[in-house]
Design an enzyme around this catalytic site. Structure first.
Site, PDB file in Angstrom:
ATOM      1  N   GLU A  56     -31.216 -28.789  15.585  1.00 41.59           N
ATOM      2  CA  GLU A  56     -31.263 -27.795  14.520  1.00 41.59           C
ATOM      3  C   GLU A  56     -29.999 -27.896  13.689  1.00 41.59           C
ATOM      4  O   GLU A  56     -29.099 -28.692  13.987  1.00 41.59           O
ATOM      5  CB  GLU A  56     -31.428 -26.384  15.097  1.00 41.59           C
ATOM      6  CG  GLU A  56     -30.352 -25.985  16.087  1.00 41.59           C
ATOM      7  CD  GLU A  56     -30.677 -24.698  16.838  1.00 41.59           C
ATOM      8  OE1 GLU A  56     -31.841 -24.236  16.784  1.00 41.59           O
ATOM      9  OE2 GLU A  56     -29.768 -24.149  17.475  1.00 41.59           O
ATOM     10  N   THR A 107     -28.495  -9.701  42.103  1.00 37.77           N
ATOM     11  CA  THR A 107     -29.021  -8.358  42.333  1.00 37.77           C
ATOM     12  C   THR A 107     -29.272  -7.593  41.045  1.00 37.77           C
ATOM     13  O   THR A 107     -29.821  -6.486  41.077  1.00 37.77           O
ATOM     14  CB  THR A 107     -28.064  -7.542  43.226  1.00 37.77           C
ATOM     15  OG1 THR A 107     -26.768  -7.497  42.612  1.00 37.77           O
ATOM     16  CG2 THR A 107     -27.950  -8.157  44.606  1.00 37.77           C
ATOM     17  N   GLY A 108     -28.872  -8.146  39.904  1.00 38.86           N
ATOM     18  CA  GLY A 108     -29.161  -7.504  38.631  1.00 38.86           C
ATOM     19  C   GLY A 108     -30.622  -7.679  38.251  1.00 38.86           C
ATOM     20  O   GLY A 108     -31.367  -8.435  38.879  1.00 38.86           O
ATOM     21  N   HIS A 121     -29.369 -19.254  16.390  1.00 40.84           N
ATOM     22  CA  HIS A 121     -28.303 -19.443  17.374  1.00 40.84           C
ATOM     23  C   HIS A 121     -26.922 -19.408  16.733  1.00 40.84           C
ATOM     24  O   HIS A 121     -26.769 -19.683  15.552  1.00 40.84           O
ATOM     25  CB  HIS A 121     -28.489 -20.789  18.094  1.00 40.84           C
ATOM     26  CG  HIS A 121     -29.746 -20.875  18.885  1.00 40.84           C
ATOM     27  ND1 HIS A 121     -30.536 -22.004  18.919  1.00 40.84           N
ATOM     28  CD2 HIS A 121     -30.378 -19.971  19.681  1.00 40.84           C
ATOM     29  CE1 HIS A 121     -31.580 -21.798  19.695  1.00 40.84           C
ATOM     30  NE2 HIS A 121     -31.502 -20.571  20.167  1.00 40.84           N
TER      31      HIS A 121
END
Length: 290
Positions: A209, A17-18, A248
């Site tokens: 990476e 519901t967000g 990241h």
């Protein structure tokens, strides 16, 4: 054929519901991958885009038969939501949220292992088996069914590589964004091992990476003959300064070890097909597939 998810996977969205939950539900439904249930405590009995919402995972599982969970709950409620999904044996459980504290990631990974549940992420865009199942916030139009698996530490680059493969006339069996954090559930060696065992996956593409030892551990599997299918690899971060995080949380190399150059050399020596530009992935994979 696919691995981890397929056309029989019944998807639950926790936090449906967000704002993000509504967006992902609409994205999945428009592409024909509609979830069967959602969970937001206190919102049971409502619906989002025709998907019924329940107060607990147990209720959702009992009434809809959901089998896998996409957790879109904000960091403050992530622990309870993820533990609930693990307790109810949702598999896989995918955590999209980033910025998860290291100690919480370790706790969730430990609980998942104890329960024999596959945990994907944190900081994962999800997983897709084109034409069968989507568990995440990925643009389905960039993926086409086929015989190449994609394992990526970056969500954006996973979509880009799948699109590059599609432009070369190549489809994908399963694409999994394992997440860019330093501590994650299913990692690159594990995901590639699953692809190796999939009878209809003929080749594997990885996006790696700087930082962590995932690519080096994968190279060891290739060297030992435990991964025999062709592996095409692109490693980002060649220009990233040592000691500085690159995009990241898990993408940081403090010296030569863990650098893009070192990973590329290790993979190439093991027998992987390393490209210097990601736009070369599709052409090389096509050549390897004959």
């Amino acid at each position: 054929m696919s691995f981890l998810v397929d056309r029989n996977t019944r998807v639950l969205i926790q936090g449906i519901t967000g704002q993000l939950g509504v967006y992902v539900t609409e994205l999945m439904s428009r592409a024909g991958y509609q979830p069967v249930a959602g969970v937001t405590p206190g919102r049971g009995g409502t619906s989002v885009g025709g998907v019924p919402v329940f107060d607990t995972v147990a209720e959702a599982a009992d009434q809809t038969g959901c089998t896998a969970s996409l957790v879109l709950v904000p960091p403050a409620g992530l622990r309870d939501a993820a533990l609930e999904a693990i307790h109810e044996r949702m598999d896989p459980v995918t955590l999209m949220v980033d910025g998860v504290p290291l100690n919480l990631s370790i706790e969730l990974l430990s609980k998942a292992r104890e329960s024999a549940v596959t945990l994907i992420g944190p900081n994962s865009p999800g997983i897709i088996s084109p034409g069968q199942c989507l568990l995440g916030a990925l643009d389905p139009s960039r993926f086409r069914p086929g015989e190449v698996a994609v394992v990526s530490r970056s969500g954006g680059m996973m979509s880009t590589i799948a699109d590059n493969l599609a432009r070369a006339g190549i489809g994908t069996s399963t694409c999994i964004g394992i997440g860019g954090d330093s501590v994650i559930g299913i990692d690159m060696p594990t995901a590639v091992t699953l692809a190796e065992k999939d009878p209809d996956t003929r080749a594997i593409v990885i996006f790696g990476e700087i930082g962590t030892t995932q690519e080096e551990r994968l190279a060891e599997l290739i060297r030992k003959g435990q991964v025999g299918k062709p592996v095409v690899a692109y490693i980002a971060g060649a220009a990233a300064p040592a000691g500085i995080r690159y995009s990241h949380a898990g993408a940081q190399a403090d010296g030569p070890a863990g650098s893009a150059q070192a990973k590329m050399a290790t993979l190439a020596e093991a027998g992987a097909h390393v490209v210097e530009r990601y736009v070369s992935v599709g052409q090389l994979t096509r050549e390897l597939l004959g």
